[in-house]
Design an enzyme around this catalytic site. Structure first.
Site, PDB file in Angstrom:
ATOM      1  N   ALA A  66       0.870  -1.174   0.000  1.00  0.00           N
ATOM      2  CA  ALA A  66       0.000   0.000   0.000  1.00  0.00           C
ATOM      3  C   ALA A  66       0.909   1.226   0.000  1.00  0.00           C
ATOM      4  CB  ALA A  66      -0.872  -0.018   1.253  1.00  0.00           C
ATOM      5  N   GLY A 112       0.525  -4.918   0.943  1.00  0.00           N
ATOM      6  CA  GLY A 112      -0.684  -4.938   0.112  1.00  0.00           C
ATOM      7  C   GLY A 112      -0.467  -5.607  -1.233  1.00  0.00           C
ATOM      8  N   GLU A 115      -0.862  -9.184  -0.487  1.00  0.00           N
ATOM      9  CA  GLU A 115      -2.294  -9.363  -0.192  1.00  0.00           C
ATOM     10  C   GLU A 115      -3.114  -9.377  -1.487  1.00  0.00           C
ATOM     11  OE1 GLU A 115      -2.179  -6.112   2.776  1.00  0.00           O
ATOM     12  OE2 GLU A 115      -3.252  -7.518   4.074  1.00  0.00           O
ATOM     13  N   GLU A 135       4.536  -5.282   7.337  1.00  0.00           N
ATOM     14  CA  GLU A 135       3.802  -4.214   8.039  1.00  0.00           C
ATOM     15  C   GLU A 135       4.284  -3.970   9.469  1.00  0.00           C
ATOM     16  OE1 GLU A 135       2.435  -6.401   6.011  1.00  0.00           O
ATOM     17  OE2 GLU A 135       0.934  -5.424   4.765  1.00  0.00           O
TER      18      GLU A 135
HETATM   19  N1  COA Z   1       4.592   3.079  -0.592  1.00  0.00           N
HETATM   20  C1  COA Z   1       4.997   4.229  -1.131  1.00  0.00           C
HETATM   21  N2  COA Z   1       6.123   4.341  -1.871  1.00  0.00           N
HETATM   22  C2  COA Z   1       6.865   3.238  -2.054  1.00  0.00           C
HETATM   23  C3  COA Z   1       6.506   1.993  -1.509  1.00  0.00           C
HETATM   24  C4  COA Z   1       5.315   1.934  -0.748  1.00  0.00           C
HETATM   25  N3  COA Z   1       4.857   0.791  -0.207  1.00  0.00           N
HETATM   26  N4  COA Z   1       7.448   1.075  -1.848  1.00  0.00           N
HETATM   27  C5  COA Z   1       8.359   1.736  -2.583  1.00  0.00           C
HETATM   28  N5  COA Z   1       8.008   3.044  -2.715  1.00  0.00           N
HETATM   29  C6  COA Z   1       8.717   4.096  -3.436  1.00  0.00           C
HETATM   30  C7  COA Z   1       9.928   4.603  -2.663  1.00  0.00           C
HETATM   31  O1  COA Z   1       9.535   5.564  -1.712  1.00  0.00           O
HETATM   32  C8  COA Z   1      10.749   5.190  -3.791  1.00  0.00           C
HETATM   33  O2  COA Z   1      10.187   6.427  -4.159  1.00  0.00           O
HETATM   34  P1  COA Z   1      11.171   7.711  -4.413  1.00  0.00           P
HETATM   35  O3  COA Z   1      12.084   7.273  -5.529  1.00  0.00           O
HETATM   36  O4  COA Z   1      10.212   8.796  -4.811  1.00  0.00           O
HETATM   37  O5  COA Z   1      11.889   7.939  -3.131  1.00  0.00           O
HETATM   38  C9  COA Z   1      10.495   4.231  -4.949  1.00  0.00           C
HETATM   39  O6  COA Z   1       9.271   3.578  -4.642  1.00  0.00           O
HETATM   40  C10 COA Z   1      11.560   3.180  -5.123  1.00  0.00           C
HETATM   41  O7  COA Z   1      11.731   2.481  -3.881  1.00  0.00           O
HETATM   42  P2  COA Z   1      13.132   2.329  -3.134  1.00  0.00           P
HETATM   43  O8  COA Z   1      12.840   2.085  -1.690  1.00  0.00           O
HETATM   44  O9  COA Z   1      14.030   3.451  -3.469  1.00  0.00           O
HETATM   45  O10 COA Z   1      13.676   0.998  -3.829  1.00  0.00           O
HETATM   46  P3  COA Z   1      14.700  -0.060  -3.198  1.00  0.00           P
HETATM   47  O11 COA Z   1      15.094  -0.937  -4.321  1.00  0.00           O
HETATM   48  O12 COA Z   1      15.774   0.647  -2.438  1.00  0.00           O
HETATM   49  O13 COA Z   1      13.839  -0.905  -2.140  1.00  0.00           O
HETATM   50  C11 COA Z   1      11.889  -2.101  -1.373  1.00  0.00           C
HETATM   51  C12 COA Z   1      12.780  -1.717  -2.584  1.00  0.00           C
HETATM   52  C13 COA Z   1      10.668  -2.806  -1.931  1.00  0.00           C
HETATM   53  C14 COA Z   1      12.667  -3.037  -0.457  1.00  0.00           C
HETATM   54  C15 COA Z   1      11.490  -0.831  -0.599  1.00  0.00           C
HETATM   55  O14 COA Z   1      10.954   0.106  -1.529  1.00  0.00           O
HETATM   56  C16 COA Z   1      10.472  -1.032   0.486  1.00  0.00           C
HETATM   57  O15 COA Z   1      10.801  -1.548   1.545  1.00  0.00           O
HETATM   58  N6  COA Z   1       9.210  -0.607   0.248  1.00  0.00           N
HETATM   59  C17 COA Z   1       8.167  -0.650   1.248  1.00  0.00           C
HETATM   60  C18 COA Z   1       7.658  -2.064   1.439  1.00  0.00           C
HETATM   61  C19 COA Z   1       6.608  -2.084   2.512  1.00  0.00           C
HETATM   62  O16 COA Z   1       6.849  -1.834   3.667  1.00  0.00           O
HETATM   63  N7  COA Z   1       5.387  -2.409   2.097  1.00  0.00           N
HETATM   64  C20 COA Z   1       4.279  -2.553   3.003  1.00  0.00           C
HETATM   65  C21 COA Z   1       3.477  -1.320   3.001  1.00  0.00           C
HETATM   66  S1  COA Z   1       2.108  -1.488   4.103  1.00  0.00           S
END
Ligand code: COA
Length: 260
Positions: A66, A112, A115, A135
Site C-alpha cells: 500500500a 498490500g 495481499e 507491516e
Molecule cells: N509506498 C509508497 N512508496 C513506495 C513503496 C510503498 N509501499 N514502496 C516503494 N516506494 C517508493 C519509494 O519511496 C521510492 O520512491 P522515491 O524514488 O520517490 O523515493 C520508490 O518507490 C523506489 O523504492 P526504493 O525504496 O528506493 O527501492 P529499493 O530498491 O531501495 O527498495 C523495497 C525496494 C521494496 C525493499 C522498498 O521500496 C520497500 O521496503 N518498500 C516498502 C515495502 C513495505 O513496507 N510495504 C508494506 C506497506 S504497508
C-alpha cells in the site's frame, strides 16, 4: 477503458491488467485501488472476459505494498476505513469475482502487494520475486486480508512467522510452502500465467464461477461450505453449458461453451 495507473488490454478473452506506477514500485495508492475496483466491476459485467491476468510494470516489482505516504498521518477511525473499504471494494471483490484472476508476480510482492496476489485465485511467480508482509516494521499489521489469506494458504505457523518477522521469502520458498502455484524464469512468467487462463477459459464459465464460489466457502468460517457446494452443484444442472458438456462427451466431440 482508460485508467491513470493501470494498463489494460483484452486479448482472446483474457484481460491483461498491469499496475503501472513503476517509479513507486507500483505501490497501491487510492487512485490505483479505485481503478482496480472498477476493473472487477467491469470484468464481472462483461461476458467476453473469461479471466484476468494481473501483473506489475517494470522488472522490479509486482506491487511493493500500500502507498505508505497516503496513510502516514491516519488515526484509528481512518485506519479502519482504509482496511474496510480496501477489503470490500478490491481484495474481497477479486476473490469473489465470477471470473478467475491469476497474479503474475514479477518482482517484489510486499504488504498490500502480496495481499493482492493472495486475493487472486492463482499465483505464478518469477524466479526473482520476493514475497513478504513487512507491516510490523511500520508498527502495523496487514489490513487487506493478509493475516487471513496467508494463514489459509500456508498454515498458521508459517503465516505467523512471515508476519511477525517481516522477512521476505524467495519465490522458490513460496512455491514450497504453497504460497504460489508455480515459479518460472522471468521470461516465461506471462506465458505461464496466460497458459493457465487459456486452459480455464475453455471450461464452462458458469462451472468455473461455481467452483470459485464453493472453494471460497471452504475457507469462510461463517459459511457451511458443503451446503454452498450442494447449491452451486445443483445450479450447474440448470445451465446450457451442462447440457453441452454432457452431449459433447457422449458424442465424442469437444464441447463448445457459451457461458449460459
Ligand atoms: N509506498 C509508497 N512508496 C513506495 C513503496 C510503498 N509501499 N514502496 C516503494 N516506494 C517508493 C519509494 O519511496 C521510492 O520512491 P522515491 O524514488 O520517490 O523515493 C520508490 O518507490 C523506489 O523504492 P526504493 O525504496 O528506493 O527501492 P529499493 O530498491 O531501495 O527498495 C523495497 C525496494 C521494496 C525493499 C522498498 O521500496 C520497500 O521496503 N518498500 C516498502 C515495502 C513495505 O513496507 N510495504 C508494506 C506497506 S504497508
Amino acid at each position: 477503458m482508460e485508467y491513470q495507473n493501470l494498463h489494460t488490454e483484452l486479448k482472446e478473452n483474457i484481460l491483461y491488467v498491469t499496475i503501472n506506477r513503476p517509479l513507486k514500485l507500483n505501490a497501491l495508492n487510492r487512485q490505483t485501488l479505485q481503478e482496480l475496483a472498477e476493473v472487477v466491476t467491469y470484468v464481472n459485467a462483461t461476458p467476453e472476459v473469461l479471466g484476468v491476468l494481473l501483473t506489475g510494470s517494470g522488472e522490479k516489482a509486482f506491487v511493493a505494498g500500500a502507498d505508505i505516504s497516503e496513510f502516514s498521518d491516519f488515526n484509528v477511525e481512518q485506519g479502519e476505513q482504509l482496511a474496510r473499504d480496501g477489503q470490500n471494494q478490491v481484495f474481497n471483490a477479486i476473490e469473489n469475482s465470477s471470473k478467475p484472476f491469476v497474479a503474475a508476480i514479477n518482482g517484489f510482492a510486499l504488504g498490500g502487494g502480496l495481499e493482492l496476489a493472495m486475493a487472486c485465485h492463482l499465483r505464478v511467480a518469477s524466479e526473482n520475486a520476493k514475497l513478504g508482509l513487512p507491516e510490523v516494521t511500520l508498527g502495523l499489521i496487514p489490513g487487506y486480508g493478509g493475516t487471513q489469506r496467508l494463514t489459509q494458504l500456508v498454515g498458521k505457523g508459517r503465516a505467523f512467522e512471515m508476519i511477525a518477522t517481516a522477512d521476505m521469502i524467495t519465490a522458490e520458498k513460496a512455491e514450497k510452502i504453497g504460497l504460489v502455484n508455480y515459479v518460472v524464469p522471468a521470461s516465461e512468467l506471462i506465458g505461464t500465467a496466460a497458459g493457465l487462463l487459456s486452459k480455464i477459459k475453455q471450461r464452462a464459465p458458469q462451472a468455473i464461477a461455481a467452483a470459485i464460489k464453493a472453494t471460497n466457502a471452504a475457507v469462510d468460517t461463517a459459511t457451511d461450505g458443503y451446503e454452498v457446494e450442494i447449491k452451486a452443484f445443483a445450479d450447474c444442472f440448470g445451465t446450457s453449458d451442462f447440457k453441452e458438456g454432457v452431449s459433447a462427451f457422449l458424442e465424442k466431440r469437444k464441447a463448445s461453451f457459451t457461458g449460459s
